[in-house]
Design a protein around this motif. Structure first.
Motif, PDB file in Angstrom:
ATOM      1  N   MET A   1       0.847  -1.169   0.000  1.00 16.83           N
ATOM      2  CA  MET A   1       0.000   0.000   0.000  1.00 16.83           C
ATOM      3  C   MET A   1       0.899   1.240   0.000  1.00 16.83           C
ATOM      4  SD  MET A   1      -2.931   1.123   2.774  1.00 16.83           S
ATOM      5  CE  MET A   1      -4.006  -0.230   2.393  1.00 16.83           C
ATOM      6  N   SER A   2       0.668   2.127  -0.921  1.00 16.01           N
ATOM      7  CA  SER A   2       1.456   3.358  -1.001  1.00 16.01           C
ATOM      8  C   SER A   2       1.023   4.338   0.088  1.00 16.01           C
ATOM      9  CB  SER A   2       1.268   4.004  -2.370  1.00 16.01           C
ATOM     10  OG  SER A   2      -0.061   4.490  -2.496  1.00 16.01           O
ATOM     11  N   SER A   3       1.830   5.370   0.285  1.00 16.52           N
ATOM     12  CA  SER A   3       1.465   6.379   1.278  1.00 16.52           C
ATOM     13  C   SER A   3       0.161   7.068   0.898  1.00 16.52           C
ATOM     14  CB  SER A   3       2.592   7.401   1.447  1.00 16.52           C
ATOM     15  OG  SER A   3       2.817   8.102   0.235  1.00 16.52           O
ATOM     16  N   SER A   4      -0.034   7.322  -0.379  1.00 17.13           N
ATOM     17  CA  SER A   4      -1.270   7.970  -0.823  1.00 17.13           C
ATOM     18  C   SER A   4      -2.485   7.105  -0.516  1.00 17.13           C
ATOM     19  CB  SER A   4      -1.214   8.265  -2.319  1.00 17.13           C
ATOM     20  OG  SER A   4      -0.203   9.209  -2.588  1.00 17.13           O
ATOM     21  N   ARG A   5      -2.358   5.825  -0.777  1.00 17.53           N
ATOM     22  CA  ARG A   5      -3.480   4.917  -0.476  1.00 17.53           C
ATOM     23  C   ARG A   5      -3.713   4.798   1.018  1.00 17.53           C
ATOM     24  NH1 ARG A   5      -4.865   0.396  -4.742  1.00 17.53           N
ATOM     25  NH2 ARG A   5      -4.434   1.638  -6.572  1.00 17.53           N
ATOM     26  N   ALA A   6      -2.633   4.762   1.797  1.00 14.66           N
ATOM     27  CA  ALA A   6      -2.779   4.685   3.248  1.00 14.66           C
ATOM     28  C   ALA A   6      -3.498   5.918   3.770  1.00 14.66           C
ATOM     29  CB  ALA A   6      -1.414   4.531   3.908  1.00 14.66           C
ATOM     30  N   LEU A   7      -3.100   7.089   3.281  1.00  9.36           N
ATOM     31  CA  LEU A   7      -3.725   8.330   3.749  1.00  9.36           C
ATOM     32  C   LEU A   7      -5.174   8.440   3.271  1.00  9.36           C
ATOM     33  CD1 LEU A   7      -0.648  10.663   3.294  1.00  9.36           C
ATOM     34  CD2 LEU A   7      -1.703   9.981   5.467  1.00  9.36           C
ATOM     35  N   ALA A  51      -7.810   4.275  12.620  1.00  8.42           N
ATOM     36  CA  ALA A  51      -7.802   5.168  11.454  1.00  8.42           C
ATOM     37  C   ALA A  51      -6.883   6.361  11.699  1.00  8.42           C
ATOM     38  CB  ALA A  51      -9.221   5.631  11.129  1.00  8.42           C
ATOM     39  N   LEU A  52      -6.889   6.892  12.916  1.00  5.74           N
ATOM     40  CA  LEU A  52      -5.969   7.983  13.245  1.00  5.74           C
ATOM     41  C   LEU A  52      -4.519   7.503  13.178  1.00  5.74           C
ATOM     42  CD1 LEU A  52      -7.901   9.654  16.191  1.00  5.74           C
ATOM     43  CD2 LEU A  52      -7.463  10.646  13.928  1.00  5.74           C
ATOM     44  N   GLY A  53      -4.279   6.310  13.678  1.00  3.17           N
ATOM     45  CA  GLY A  53      -2.937   5.750  13.601  1.00  3.17           C
ATOM     46  C   GLY A  53      -2.491   5.534  12.175  1.00  3.17           C
ATOM     47  N   LEU A  54      -3.429   5.185  11.309  1.00  5.13           N
ATOM     48  CA  LEU A  54      -3.099   4.971   9.899  1.00  5.13           C
ATOM     49  C   LEU A  54      -2.600   6.267   9.251  1.00  5.13           C
ATOM     50  CD1 LEU A  54      -2.993   3.005   7.524  1.00  5.13           C
ATOM     51  CD2 LEU A  54      -5.436   3.458   7.148  1.00  5.13           C
ATOM     52  N   ILE A  55      -3.077   7.401   9.712  1.00  7.22           N
ATOM     53  CA  ILE A  55      -2.553   8.676   9.210  1.00  7.22           C
ATOM     54  C   ILE A  55      -1.057   8.766   9.520  1.00  7.22           C
ATOM     55  CG2 ILE A  55      -2.567  11.190   9.510  1.00  7.22           C
ATOM     56  CD1 ILE A  55      -5.596  10.990   9.937  1.00  7.22           C
ATOM     57  N   GLY A  56      -0.690   8.416  10.747  1.00  9.55           N
ATOM     58  CA  GLY A  56       0.728   8.440  11.120  1.00  9.55           C
ATOM     59  C   GLY A  56       1.564   7.488  10.290  1.00  9.55           C
ATOM     60  N   VAL A  57       1.031   6.301  10.032  1.00  6.75           N
ATOM     61  CA  VAL A  57       1.754   5.338   9.194  1.00  6.75           C
ATOM     62  C   VAL A  57       1.901   5.899   7.782  1.00  6.75           C
ATOM     63  CG1 VAL A  57       1.685   3.019   8.167  1.00  6.75           C
ATOM     64  CG2 VAL A  57       1.028   3.346  10.561  1.00  6.75           C
ATOM     65  N   GLY A  58       0.823   6.463   7.237  1.00  8.31           N
ATOM     66  CA  GLY A  58       0.870   7.011   5.885  1.00  8.31           C
ATOM     67  C   GLY A  58       1.850   8.160   5.748  1.00  8.31           C
ATOM     68  N   LEU A  59       1.873   9.048   6.738  1.00  6.17           N
ATOM     69  CA  LEU A  59       2.808  10.178   6.685  1.00  6.17           C
ATOM     70  C   LEU A  59       4.255   9.716   6.833  1.00  6.17           C
ATOM     71  CD1 LEU A  59       0.828  12.840   8.742  1.00  6.17           C
ATOM     72  CD2 LEU A  59       1.197  12.780   6.253  1.00  6.17           C
ATOM     73  N   THR A  60       4.487   8.749   7.699  1.00  5.09           N
ATOM     74  CA  THR A  60       5.839   8.203   7.852  1.00  5.09           C
ATOM     75  C   THR A  60       6.271   7.502   6.569  1.00  5.09           C
ATOM     76  OG1 THR A  60       5.426   7.911  10.211  1.00  5.09           O
ATOM     77  CG2 THR A  60       7.320   6.739   9.273  1.00  5.09           C
ATOM     78  N   ARG A  62       5.255   8.212   3.605  1.00  6.36           N
ATOM     79  CA  ARG A  62       5.519   9.262   2.617  1.00  6.36           C
ATOM     80  C   ARG A  62       6.944   9.792   2.766  1.00  6.36           C
ATOM     81  NH1 ARG A  62       0.960  13.108   0.832  1.00  6.36           N
ATOM     82  NH2 ARG A  62       0.572  11.210  -0.340  1.00  6.36           N
ATOM     83  N   LEU A  63       7.394   9.963   4.002  1.00 11.11           N
ATOM     84  CA  LEU A  63       8.776  10.396   4.229  1.00 11.11           C
ATOM     85  C   LEU A  63       9.769   9.374   3.692  1.00 11.11           C
ATOM     86  CD1 LEU A  63       8.599  11.828   7.856  1.00 11.11           C
ATOM     87  CD2 LEU A  63       8.987  13.116   5.753  1.00 11.11           C
ATOM     88  N   LEU A  64       9.496   8.109   3.927  1.00 10.06           N
ATOM     89  CA  LEU A  64      10.390   7.057   3.437  1.00 10.06           C
ATOM     90  C   LEU A  64      10.409   7.007   1.915  1.00 10.06           C
ATOM     91  CD1 LEU A  64       9.657   4.092   5.877  1.00 10.06           C
ATOM     92  CD2 LEU A  64      11.707   5.500   5.759  1.00 10.06           C
ATOM     93  N   GLU A  65       9.244   7.191   1.297  1.00 12.51           N
ATOM     94  CA  GLU A  65       9.163   7.141  -0.162  1.00 12.51           C
ATOM     95  C   GLU A  65       9.871   8.325  -0.816  1.00 12.51           C
ATOM     96  OE1 GLU A  65       4.883   4.783  -0.579  1.00 12.51           O
ATOM     97  OE2 GLU A  65       4.940   6.962  -0.742  1.00 12.51           O
ATOM     98  N   ALA A  81       0.204  -0.780   7.124  1.00 13.82           N
ATOM     99  CA  ALA A  81      -0.990  -0.048   6.699  1.00 13.82           C
ATOM    100  C   ALA A  81      -2.090  -1.008   6.252  1.00 13.82           C
ATOM    101  CB  ALA A  81      -0.639   0.928   5.575  1.00 13.82           C
ATOM    102  N   ALA A  82      -1.723  -2.009   5.474  1.00 11.59           N
ATOM    103  CA  ALA A  82      -2.709  -2.993   5.009  1.00 11.59           C
ATOM    104  C   ALA A  82      -3.294  -3.778   6.187  1.00 11.59           C
ATOM    105  CB  ALA A  82      -2.071  -3.940   3.999  1.00 11.59           C
ATOM    106  N   LEU A  83      -2.463  -4.107   7.159  1.00 13.20           N
ATOM    107  CA  LEU A  83      -2.947  -4.832   8.338  1.00 13.20           C
ATOM    108  C   LEU A  83      -3.882  -3.978   9.188  1.00 13.20           C
ATOM    109  CD1 LEU A  83       0.274  -6.780   9.376  1.00 13.20           C
ATOM    110  CD2 LEU A  83      -1.909  -7.781   8.625  1.00 13.20           C
ATOM    111  N   ILE A  84      -3.624  -2.681   9.268  1.00 17.66           N
ATOM    112  CA  ILE A  84      -4.517  -1.800  10.021  1.00 17.66           C
ATOM    113  C   ILE A  84      -5.904  -1.777   9.374  1.00 17.66           C
ATOM    114  CG2 ILE A  84      -4.984   0.601  10.664  1.00 17.66           C
ATOM    115  CD1 ILE A  84      -1.897   0.875  11.069  1.00 17.66           C
ATOM    116  N   VAL A  85      -5.939  -1.625   8.062  1.00 17.26           N
ATOM    117  CA  VAL A  85      -7.224  -1.618   7.360  1.00 17.26           C
ATOM    118  C   VAL A  85      -7.924  -2.963   7.542  1.00 17.26           C
ATOM    119  CG1 VAL A  85      -8.343  -1.448   5.105  1.00 17.26           C
ATOM    120  CG2 VAL A  85      -6.504   0.136   5.705  1.00 17.26           C
TER     121      VAL A  85
END
Length: 133
Positions: A1-7, A51-60, A62-65, A81-85
């Protein structure tokens, strides 16, 4: 899952948690027994937290990407991210269904959602620790 999809997933999950929370507070409050309403409230609460935690995963992620981060760290965060969803679907989804009268056997899905979240947060911790972000 990409950062965009996670967010984007986090945004959708937060919108749904808001709808389900309002539905429980207004439409279900007088319709469900206290025990079932408590199940609904638990599902909404964990749905929001994850879902709030997923924002943190997505932003992190994005930094890695955007940098030259460690590839395994990005893979760990994508998997997290996929496991959270998946955990929201299994854990909160099964509790929503039980609250609405689904057979008790649906409850066997709930702990798998919790395990998905535990695995997700451990993967997240490992990924950011390995990358040093």
């Amino acid at each position: 899952m990409s950062s965009s999809r996670a967010l984007a997933s986090a945004g959708v999950l937060l919108a749904l948690a808001t709808v389900f929370g309002a539905f429980g507070a207004h439409a279900l409050k007088g319709q469900l027994a206290a025990e079932r309403l408590q199940l609904w409230d638990t599902a909404v609460r964990y749905h929001f937290f994850q879902a709030l935690g997923l924002i943190g995963v997505g932003l992190t992620l994005r930094l890695l990407e955007s940098g030259s981060g460690w590839p395994r760290a990005a893979f760990a965060l994508r998997t997290a991210a996929a496991l959270i969803v998946s955990g929201v679907v299994l854990f909160s989804g099964s509790l929503y269904a039980l609250a609405l009268g689904a057979p008790r056997t649906v409850g066997v899905l709930t702990p798998f959602g919790g395990l998905a979240w535990i695995a997700a947060w451990l993967l997240f911790a490992w990924g950011v620790w390995r990358d040093g972000t």
